[in-house]
Design a protein around this motif. Structure first.
Motif, mmCIF file in Angstrom:
data_model
loop_
_atom_site.group_PDB
_atom_site.id
_atom_site.type_symbol
_atom_site.label_atom_id
_atom_site.label_comp_id
_atom_site.label_asym_id
_atom_site.label_seq_id
_atom_site.Cartn_x
_atom_site.Cartn_y
_atom_site.Cartn_z
ATOM 1 N N ASP A 25 0.824 -1.213 0.000
ATOM 2 C CA ASP A 25 0.000 0.000 0.000
ATOM 3 C C ASP A 25 0.857 1.262 0.000
ATOM 4 O OD1 ASP A 25 -2.668 -1.305 2.149
ATOM 5 O OD2 ASP A 25 -2.325 -1.464 -0.021
ATOM 6 N N SER A 26 1.996 1.191 0.640
ATOM 7 C CA SER A 26 2.842 2.375 0.787
ATOM 8 C C SER A 26 3.470 2.841 -0.525
ATOM 9 C CB SER A 26 3.952 2.098 1.810
ATOM 10 O OG SER A 26 4.738 0.990 1.385
ATOM 11 N N VAL A 27 3.466 1.984 -1.550
ATOM 12 C CA VAL A 27 4.111 2.370 -2.812
ATOM 13 C C VAL A 27 3.130 2.414 -3.983
ATOM 14 C CG1 VAL A 27 6.269 1.349 -2.002
ATOM 15 C CG2 VAL A 27 4.793 0.044 -3.564
ATOM 16 N N LYS A 28 1.869 2.048 -3.757
ATOM 17 C CA LYS A 28 0.880 2.058 -4.839
ATOM 18 C C LYS A 28 0.770 3.446 -5.449
ATOM 19 C CE LYS A 28 -2.132 -1.751 -3.434
ATOM 20 N NZ LYS A 28 -3.448 -2.133 -2.867
ATOM 21 N N GLY A 29 0.770 3.471 -6.781
ATOM 22 C CA GLY A 29 0.674 4.737 -7.491
ATOM 23 C C GLY A 29 2.008 5.420 -7.702
ATOM 24 N N ARG A 30 3.061 4.921 -7.060
ATOM 25 C CA ARG A 30 4.395 5.532 -7.204
ATOM 26 C C ARG A 30 5.400 4.569 -7.835
ATOM 27 N NH1 ARG A 30 7.260 6.910 -2.844
ATOM 28 N NH2 ARG A 30 6.340 5.304 -1.488
ATOM 29 N N PHE A 31 5.277 3.276 -7.528
ATOM 30 C CA PHE A 31 6.226 2.285 -8.020
ATOM 31 C C PHE A 31 5.550 1.405 -9.072
ATOM 32 C CE2 PHE A 31 9.128 1.854 -3.996
ATOM 33 C CZ PHE A 31 9.292 3.234 -3.990
ATOM 34 N N THR A 32 6.339 0.938 -10.027
ATOM 35 C CA THR A 32 5.845 0.032 -11.053
ATOM 36 C C THR A 32 6.840 -1.105 -11.241
ATOM 37 O OG1 THR A 32 4.724 1.850 -12.204
ATOM 38 C CG2 THR A 32 5.088 -0.189 -13.442
ATOM 39 N N ILE A 33 6.349 -2.336 -11.116
ATOM 40 C CA ILE A 33 7.185 -3.504 -11.360
ATOM 41 C C ILE A 33 6.889 -4.021 -12.766
ATOM 42 C CG2 ILE A 33 5.527 -5.138 -10.355
ATOM 43 C CD1 ILE A 33 7.933 -6.743 -9.305
ATOM 44 N N SER A 34 7.929 -4.489 -13.442
ATOM 45 C CA SER A 34 7.752 -5.067 -14.768
ATOM 46 C C SER A 34 8.846 -6.100 -14.994
ATOM 47 C CB SER A 34 7.793 -3.989 -15.854
ATOM 48 O OG SER A 34 9.044 -3.319 -15.857
ATOM 49 N N ARG A 35 8.659 -6.935 -16.022
ATOM 50 C CA ARG A 35 9.654 -7.944 -16.332
ATOM 51 C C ARG A 35 9.838 -8.044 -17.831
ATOM 52 N NH1 ARG A 35 8.115 -13.252 -13.595
ATOM 53 N NH2 ARG A 35 9.744 -14.143 -14.920
ATOM 54 N N ASP A 36 11.057 -8.376 -18.241
ATOM 55 C CA ASP A 36 11.399 -8.551 -19.644
ATOM 56 C C ASP A 36 12.027 -9.929 -19.766
ATOM 57 O OD1 ASP A 36 12.529 -8.586 -22.179
ATOM 58 O OD2 ASP A 36 13.109 -6.477 -22.115
ATOM 59 N N SER A 37 11.260 -10.882 -20.261
ATOM 60 C CA SER A 37 11.757 -12.257 -20.343
ATOM 61 C C SER A 37 12.897 -12.400 -21.342
ATOM 62 C CB SER A 37 10.615 -13.199 -20.690
ATOM 63 O OG SER A 37 9.674 -13.265 -19.634
ATOM 64 N N ALA A 38 12.915 -11.561 -22.355
ATOM 65 C CA ALA A 38 13.999 -11.622 -23.343
ATOM 66 C C ALA A 38 15.337 -11.248 -22.720
ATOM 67 C CB ALA A 38 13.690 -10.707 -24.517
ATOM 68 N N LYS A 39 15.283 -10.418 -21.681
ATOM 69 C CA LYS A 39 16.504 -9.963 -21.016
ATOM 70 C C LYS A 39 16.693 -10.607 -19.646
ATOM 71 C CE LYS A 39 16.555 -5.467 -23.306
ATOM 72 N NZ LYS A 39 16.565 -3.989 -23.120
ATOM 73 N N THR A 50 15.190 -10.053 -16.940
ATOM 74 C CA THR A 50 15.330 -8.912 -16.043
ATOM 75 C C THR A 50 13.974 -8.485 -15.494
ATOM 76 O OG1 THR A 50 17.268 -8.128 -17.281
ATOM 77 C CG2 THR A 50 16.167 -6.527 -15.865
ATOM 78 N N VAL A 51 13.986 -8.121 -14.224
ATOM 79 C CA VAL A 51 12.817 -7.520 -13.598
ATOM 80 C C VAL A 51 13.210 -6.110 -13.160
ATOM 81 C CG1 VAL A 51 13.329 -8.508 -11.319
ATOM 82 C CG2 VAL A 51 10.999 -7.799 -11.874
ATOM 83 N N TYR A 52 12.276 -5.194 -13.309
ATOM 84 C CA TYR A 52 12.534 -3.787 -13.021
ATOM 85 C C TYR A 52 11.607 -3.290 -11.912
ATOM 86 C CZ TYR A 52 14.613 -4.045 -17.694
ATOM 87 O OH TYR A 52 15.353 -4.402 -18.794
ATOM 88 N N LEU A 53 12.057 -2.251 -11.247
ATOM 89 C CA LEU A 53 11.202 -1.527 -10.311
ATOM 90 C C LEU A 53 11.407 -0.044 -10.585
ATOM 91 C CD1 LEU A 53 9.189 -1.846 -7.949
ATOM 92 C CD2 LEU A 53 11.124 -1.379 -6.419
ATOM 93 N N GLN A 54 10.419 0.562 -11.221
ATOM 94 C CA GLN A 54 10.440 1.999 -11.465
ATOM 95 C C GLN A 54 9.856 2.690 -10.242
ATOM 96 O OE1 GLN A 54 11.614 3.874 -14.167
ATOM 97 N NE2 GLN A 54 11.175 5.608 -12.812
ATOM 98 N N MET A 55 10.637 3.567 -9.650
ATOM 99 C CA MET A 55 10.224 4.236 -8.418
ATOM 100 C C MET A 55 10.161 5.736 -8.670
ATOM 101 S SD MET A 55 12.481 2.086 -5.635
ATOM 102 C CE MET A 55 14.026 2.790 -6.177
ATOM 103 N N ASN A 56 8.966 6.278 -8.543
ATOM 104 C CA ASN A 56 8.749 7.707 -8.749
ATOM 105 C C ASN A 56 8.295 8.362 -7.455
ATOM 106 O OD1 ASN A 56 9.296 7.355 -11.528
ATOM 107 N ND2 ASN A 56 7.137 6.917 -11.947
ATOM 108 N N ASN A 57 8.420 9.677 -7.412
ATOM 109 C CA ASN A 57 7.991 10.439 -6.244
ATOM 110 C C ASN A 57 8.531 9.815 -4.951
ATOM 111 O OD1 ASN A 57 6.699 12.410 -4.723
ATOM 112 N ND2 ASN A 57 4.731 11.339 -4.729
#
Length: 117
Positions: free
Chosen positions: A61-75, A77-84
């Motif tokens: 709950d503390s990161v909803k709307g600010r962080f985005t998790i995604s994954r790229d199977s070709a690479k 790699t998993v990412y965590l985009q952290m804003n604000n």
């Protein structure tokens, strides 16, 4: 088997960072991936998780709307985009992989994120 995180650093409040976690030595597509964090004196907590197919995502709950998790199977790699980013986001961030069936788990070594002016 390795999970190697990168992208941490020092950022001012309101800034952004993108964490990356590169997996090797196992079948990435069979693993749900997640990001945890641990601040000094606190327990490790789940920040965000994405399943092996990439179609189920959960956030603390503390990161909803600010962080985005995604994954790229070709690479692998998993990412965590952290804003604000906020000072309370300061922690060591860890990447975790869990097999979708056996739940066997791997952890990365962590990357430090510091939010301060």
């Amino acid at each position: 088997v390795q999970l190697v995180e990168s992208g941490g650093g020092l950022v001012e409040p309101g800034g952004s960072l993108r964490l990356s976690c590169v997996a090797s030595g196992f079948t990435f597509s069979s693993y749900g991936m997640s990001w945890y964090r641990q601040a000094p004196g606190k327990e490790r907590e789940l920040v965000a998780a994405i399943n092996s197919n990439g179609d189920k995502i959960n956030y603390a709950d503390s990161v909803k709307g600010r962080f985005t998790i995604s994954r790229d199977s070709a690479k692998n790699t998993v990412y965590l985009q952290m804003n604000n980013l906020k000072p309370d986001d300061t922690a060591v961030y860890y990447c975790k992989g869990s097999h979708y069936f056996t739940l066997y788990t791997y952890w990365g070594q962590g990357t430090q994120v510091t939010v301060s002016s």
